[in-house]
Write an enzyme that holds these catalytic residues in place. Structure first.
Site, PDB file in Angstrom:
ATOM      1  CE  LYS A   1      21.668 -34.447 -76.114  1.00 48.69           C
ATOM      2  NZ  LYS A   1      23.029 -34.337 -75.492  1.00 48.69           N
TER       3      LYS A   1
ATOM      4  CE  LYS B   1      17.308 -35.704 -76.257  1.00 50.63           C
ATOM      5  NZ  LYS B   1      17.721 -37.036 -75.765  1.00 50.63           N
TER       6      LYS B   1
ATOM      7  NE  ARG C   1      24.881 -43.472 -69.252  1.00 47.94           N
ATOM      8  CZ  ARG C   1      25.633 -42.507 -69.148  1.00 47.94           C
ATOM      9  NH1 ARG C   1      26.490 -42.194 -68.500  1.00 47.94           N
ATOM     10  NH2 ARG C   1      25.003 -41.075 -69.561  1.00 47.94           N
TER      11      ARG C   1
ATOM     12  NE  ARG D   1      21.703 -41.275 -65.213  1.00 51.42           N
ATOM     13  CZ  ARG D   1      22.064 -40.536 -66.646  1.00 51.42           C
ATOM     14  NH1 ARG D   1      23.209 -40.319 -66.964  1.00 51.42           N
ATOM     15  NH2 ARG D   1      21.518 -41.602 -67.837  1.00 51.42           N
TER      16      ARG D   1
ATOM     17  NE  ARG E   1      17.566 -30.038 -66.512  1.00 49.64           N
ATOM     18  CZ  ARG E   1      18.464 -28.830 -65.967  1.00 49.64           C
ATOM     19  NH1 ARG E   1      19.309 -28.835 -66.381  1.00 49.64           N
ATOM     20  NH2 ARG E   1      18.077 -27.922 -64.926  1.00 49.64           N
TER      21      ARG E   1
ATOM     22  CG  ASP F   1      21.288 -42.076 -70.911  1.00 51.08           C
ATOM     23  OD1 ASP F   1      22.762 -42.441 -69.578  1.00 51.08           O
ATOM     24  OD2 ASP F   1      22.143 -40.749 -71.000  1.00 51.08           O
TER      25      ASP F   1
ATOM     26  CD  GLU G   1      21.080 -38.190 -73.720  1.00 54.07           C
ATOM     27  OE1 GLU G   1      22.801 -37.910 -73.942  1.00 54.07           O
ATOM     28  OE2 GLU G   1      20.741 -36.900 -73.776  1.00 54.07           O
TER      29      GLU G   1
ATOM     30  CG  ASN H   1      25.838 -40.983 -72.044  1.00 52.67           C
ATOM     31  OD1 ASN H   1      25.910 -39.474 -72.589  1.00 52.67           O
ATOM     32  ND2 ASN H   1      24.960 -41.338 -72.785  1.00 52.67           N
TER      33      ASN H   1
END
Length: 328
Positions: free
Chosen positions: A136, A171, A221, A236, A244, A284, A292, A294
């Protein structure tokens, strides 16, 4: 490169979700290329007699799984050989594919893997970068791509940020799979409780981002191989009434070509990912914003392969094999 030996540091294969696991796609791609495949967990790593060793098992998928991963179920689709001890530096490629949480066990594993790098091992992703690039916080390295945000433990600063932006997502920095993500609107009566709980009453920093309404169209993603994006994203899309989009939180995945803004963001981050040895990364993007990066165990290979006929796992392994040849 038919004589390549690849070792996957991962969770037990018996716990894999055979319908979606991205590591399984990489294993299949390795077997299709006639590579030797070994598997081990983070607890199977050790520094012994001055060298990093792994207690691993060779693995092979069934012919059905190699032909089509979607044709298998949770049954007997793989074989594991006897446990053997091997120096990691003698393996051609070591893939760190342990799922989060990113806890101290994970950190200690990166210490061992970094020592293996010093001994000559080729570890993907680079262990030092796995430690340095919080999934993050690392996105803040690219402020031209991110929404307005703050990272702080002080509750007054977080409340001031909310007062400025009215609709905010809070978050944890070490959250995963959509866990511990809260949205607070303009007059949310739970605002102070959310801030107190997530910060442990001011003892733990958290991230707050301005809410991006385009989440309704999906949290995209985008996968990158050595800094170059796959040409499709998996949007997503959250369930009705849900914030979410994570698949683990019940979101549905819809593939789509990258937009011009998606490519801009991917290009903005790609060069640094390459410099840091981050060979396989999932970023993301919500609307026009990077949220984000990842690096630990990016997913969504299987969903994109199904929808677009890609072979992302194979493309990744081919790239790594070419890199091995260039440094041999």
């Amino acid at each position: 490169m038919a004589d390549c030996h690849i070792a996957f540091v991962m969770d037990p294969i018996a716990a894999f979700n055979v319908n979606k696991d991205s590591t399984l796609a990489m294993i299949r791609a390795a077997q299709q290329r006639s590579w030797r495949i070994s598997v081990l967990g983070v607890r199977d790593l050790a520094l012994q007699h001055g060298r990093v060793m792994g207690w691993s098992r060779d693995m092979a998928l069934s012919p059905t799984a190699v032909e089509n991963l979607d044709a298998i179920d949770d049954g007997d689709y793989y074989r594991l050989g006897p446990e053997t001890r091997l120096p990691l530096a003698e393996v051609d490629i070591v893939m760190m594919r342990k799922d989060p949480p990113f806890d101290m066990e994970y950190v200690y594993a990166t210490y061992l893997l970094q020592r293996a790098v010093h001994e000559g091992a080729f570890v993907v992703n680079a262990p030092r970068s796995l430690r340095d690039c919080n999934e993050k916080f690392y996105a803040t390295r690219f402020p031209q791509c991110t929404p307005p945000l703050i990272v702080a433990a002080r509750q007054d600063l977080l409340l001031d940020f909310h007062a400025e932006h009215s609709d905010v997502v809070f978050k944890k920095l070490d959250g995963m799979g959509g866990m511990s993500i809260f949205r607070a609107g303009r007059r949310d009566p739970n605002l102070r409780v959310i801030v107190e709980t997530l910060t442990d009453n001011g003892r733990r920093p958290v991230m707050a981002q301005k809410f991006i309404p385009e989440i309704a169209q999906g949290d995209k993603r985008i996968l990158l191989i050595d800094g170059e994006p796959v040409p499709y994203a998996l949007a997503r899309i959250p369930m009705q009434g849900e914030l979410r989009g994570n698949l683990a939180a019940g979101g549905s995945g819809v593939g789509q070509p990258l937009s011009e803004r998606d490519r801009y963001i991917a290009n903005a981050v790609g060069g640094e990912l390459r410099q840091r040895g981050l060979k396989f990364v999932g970023i993301d993007v919500i609307g026009d914003y990077l949220t984000e990066i990842n690096v630990t165990c990016p997913t969504c290979i299987r969903e994109l392969d199904r929808q677009f006929g890609t072979d992302i796992g194979g493309d990744l392994l081919d790239h790594l094999a070419n890199e091995l040849r260039s440094i041999a």
